[in-house]
Design an enzyme around this catalytic site. Structure first.
Site, PDB file in Angstrom:
ATOM      1  N   ARG A 102       1.280  -0.722  51.293  1.00 19.81           N
ATOM      2  CA  ARG A 102       1.844   0.549  51.469  1.00 19.81           C
ATOM      3  C   ARG A 102       2.580   1.367  53.224  1.00 19.81           C
ATOM      4  NH1 ARG A 102      -0.841   3.684  55.182  1.00 19.81           N
ATOM      5  NH2 ARG A 102      -3.163   4.104  55.377  1.00 19.81           N
ATOM      6  N   GLU A 201      -3.224  11.646  50.349  1.00 16.79           N
ATOM      7  CA  GLU A 201      -3.195  12.500  51.462  1.00 16.79           C
ATOM      8  C   GLU A 201      -1.993  12.488  52.139  1.00 16.79           C
ATOM      9  OE1 GLU A 201      -6.328  10.018  54.272  1.00 16.79           O
ATOM     10  OE2 GLU A 201      -4.563  10.275  55.859  1.00 16.79           O
ATOM     11  N   ARG A 205       2.428   7.965  48.875  1.00 15.65           N
ATOM     12  CA  ARG A 205       1.637   6.611  49.405  1.00 15.65           C
ATOM     13  C   ARG A 205       2.468   6.135  48.757  1.00 15.65           C
ATOM     14  NH1 ARG A 205      -3.558   6.650  52.219  1.00 15.65           N
ATOM     15  NH2 ARG A 205      -2.291   7.585  53.630  1.00 15.65           N
ATOM     16  N   CYS A 247      -2.843  12.125  58.935  1.00 12.07           N
ATOM     17  CA  CYS A 247      -3.193  11.908  59.761  1.00 12.07           C
ATOM     18  C   CYS A 247      -2.816  10.759  60.591  1.00 12.07           C
ATOM     19  CB  CYS A 247      -4.895  10.539  58.923  1.00 12.07           C
ATOM     20  SG  CYS A 247      -5.719   9.771  60.614  1.00 12.07           S
ATOM     21  N   THR A 249      -3.913   8.939  62.541  1.00  9.89           N
ATOM     22  CA  THR A 249      -4.047   6.994  62.580  1.00  9.89           C
ATOM     23  C   THR A 249      -2.440   6.591  61.613  1.00  9.89           C
ATOM     24  OG1 THR A 249      -4.682   6.911  60.450  1.00  9.89           O
ATOM     25  CG2 THR A 249      -6.197   6.801  62.330  1.00  9.89           C
ATOM     26  N   ARG A 256      -0.067   0.335  56.499  1.00 13.60           N
ATOM     27  CA  ARG A 256      -1.210  -0.705  56.216  1.00 13.60           C
ATOM     28  C   ARG A 256      -1.136  -1.798  55.577  1.00 13.60           C
ATOM     29  NH1 ARG A 256      -6.791  -1.002  54.596  1.00 13.60           N
ATOM     30  NH2 ARG A 256      -6.836  -0.248  52.418  1.00 13.60           N
ATOM     31  N   ARG A 284     -12.386  -3.034  55.879  1.00 12.27           N
ATOM     32  CA  ARG A 284     -12.572  -1.994  55.109  1.00 12.27           C
ATOM     33  C   ARG A 284     -13.787  -2.216  53.708  1.00 12.27           C
ATOM     34  NH1 ARG A 284      -7.930   2.246  54.312  1.00 12.27           N
ATOM     35  NH2 ARG A 284      -7.673   3.274  56.924  1.00 12.27           N
ATOM     36  N   GLU A 289     -11.202   3.040  52.689  1.00 16.16           N
ATOM     37  CA  GLU A 289     -11.977   3.475  53.548  1.00 16.16           C
ATOM     38  C   GLU A 289     -13.160   4.538  53.374  1.00 16.16           C
ATOM     39  OE1 GLU A 289      -9.861   6.503  55.119  1.00 16.16           O
ATOM     40  OE2 GLU A 289     -10.453   5.186  57.048  1.00 16.16           O
TER      41      GLU A 289
END
Ligand code: ADP
Ligand code: CIR
Length: 330
Positions: A102, A201, A205, A247, A249, A256, A284, A289
């Site tokens: 993603r 988030e 995505r 975020c 990260t 990811r 994970r 997560e």
């Protein structure tokens, strides 16, 4: 927590006088970590300007997480794979249950989910849904708003790993769950190999996934989808930090790339986390997560997303998975 490691009294005082373009303050940036002292990072950006306005904090967090220093330039290489590496990157080991890649994307000039207003979130949802519903051929699918889906439909899609659930306590504190479920939803094709999450988030995505270990196939499907969507929507990005996400990260490629992989032996020991760390991979649980493993299946993905290209991300996953399987056999 990385934020507390870097935030001394002087920096706190300096940054507390500043406001981002959408009015995000230092306390807003830090809220998730303040309310959840077991956070790894503890900071979220409310809009693109946060990474500049609070750069003295974010730059240190970014360096610690991605190993990326403020003088570096992020480079994009979201290109087709060389023909000779496609076959090689498609892994066939039966222990690889599924592959998912993603990217996160936010839409330029809109505040990010931690601070977007209810009205802007709805405007954005409508704009994105219109674009997604017009996709054709391999990308043809339908957008479903969460508000129009039954609880059981949502639960089923979430259990099958397609749909997100309401944000956990870290996202709750970050402000990402405000007005839940209004303005959120999911787009997917008939086979559910190409999906888009809207207003979780990040605004988007964009996801490609399928059973088995065909990393190259999943990558190429995602690449095409991101190209198509990017032609219609301007993404928030800058040259230093790449694609900008809520975020830190997720900055850079915002990619990811993960496999669900069965590791009955390694998974029994602390060694799995140590080995993954040395391979620059994160571990994970089966539902993403902050979830647990089940039936010895783990979600293994690249840790670094910034200062690394898209092609390097999937090569990191490929090499890492091969090493893990060798270690499991050993
Ligand atoms: P993100 O990928 O956006 O960081 P999560 O870690 O919450 O978010 O994962 C989202 C969902 O994707 C979860 O349901 C998780 O189980 C699923 N998922 C992640 N990787 C894979 C994979 N390789 N195969 C199948 N499902 C996956
Ligand atoms: C935290 O700080 O732990 C959460 N806000 C999640 C951060 C991103 N995920 C991660 O490092 N695994």
């Amino acid at each position: 927590m990385l934020t507390t490691r870097f935030l001394n009294d002087q920096l706190r005082e300096t940054l507390s006088k500043r406001r981002s373009e959408n009015g995000f303050e230092l306390a807003d940036v830090l809220r998730s970590g303040t309310e959840n002292p077991d956070s790894n990072i503890g900071a979220y950006a409310g809009d693109a300007s946060c990474y500049e306005v609070f750069s003295e904090l974010f730059d240190q967090v970014i360096e610690a997480y991605h190993g990326y220093t403020p003088d570096q330039q992020h480079y994009e290489q979201f290109e087709p794979l060389a023909a000779d590496s496609v076959g090689k990157l498609n892994l066939a080991d039966p222990r690889i249950i599924s592959t998912r890649i993603r990217v996160g994307r936010n839409i330029k000039d809109y505040p990010f989910p931690p601070s977007i207003s209810h009205a802007s979130r709805l405007t954005l949802e409508a704009k994105i849904a219109t674009i997604l519903n017009q996709l054709t051929v391999d990308q043809k699918g339908r957008y479903y708003s969460l508000s129009q889906m039954s609880d059981s439909e949502q639960r089923e899609l979430t259990e099958q790993h397609y749909l997100f659930k309401k944000g956990d306590r870290f996202l709750e504190s970050a402000g990402v769950n405000r007005d839940w479920p209004s303005g959120r939803g999911i787009f997917y094709t008939a086979e559910k190999k190409f999906l888009v999450w809207v207003n979780e988030e990040d605004h988007l995505r964009i996801i490609s996934m399928q059973q088995g270990g065909a990393i190259a196939t999943v990558y190429e499907r995602l690449r095409q989808a991101v190209l198509t969507i990017g032609a219609e929507l301007p993404f928030a990005r800058n040259n230093r930090l790449g694609y900008l996400c809520s975020c830190p990260t997720n900055l850079g490629t915002a990619m990811r790339a993960s496999v669900h992989i069965k590791l009955p032996r390694l998974g029994q020991s602390e060694e799995l986390a140590n080995i993954c760390k040395s391979l620059n991979l994160s571990v994970r649980g089966i539902h993403g997560e902050h979830s647990e493993s089940k039936d010895d299946i783990w979600d293994i993905s690249n840790t670094q997303r910034l200062g690394i290209s898209e092609i390097e991300v999937i090569k990191t996953l490929f090499q890492g998975v091969k090493s893990l399987l060798q270690e499991e056999d050993r």
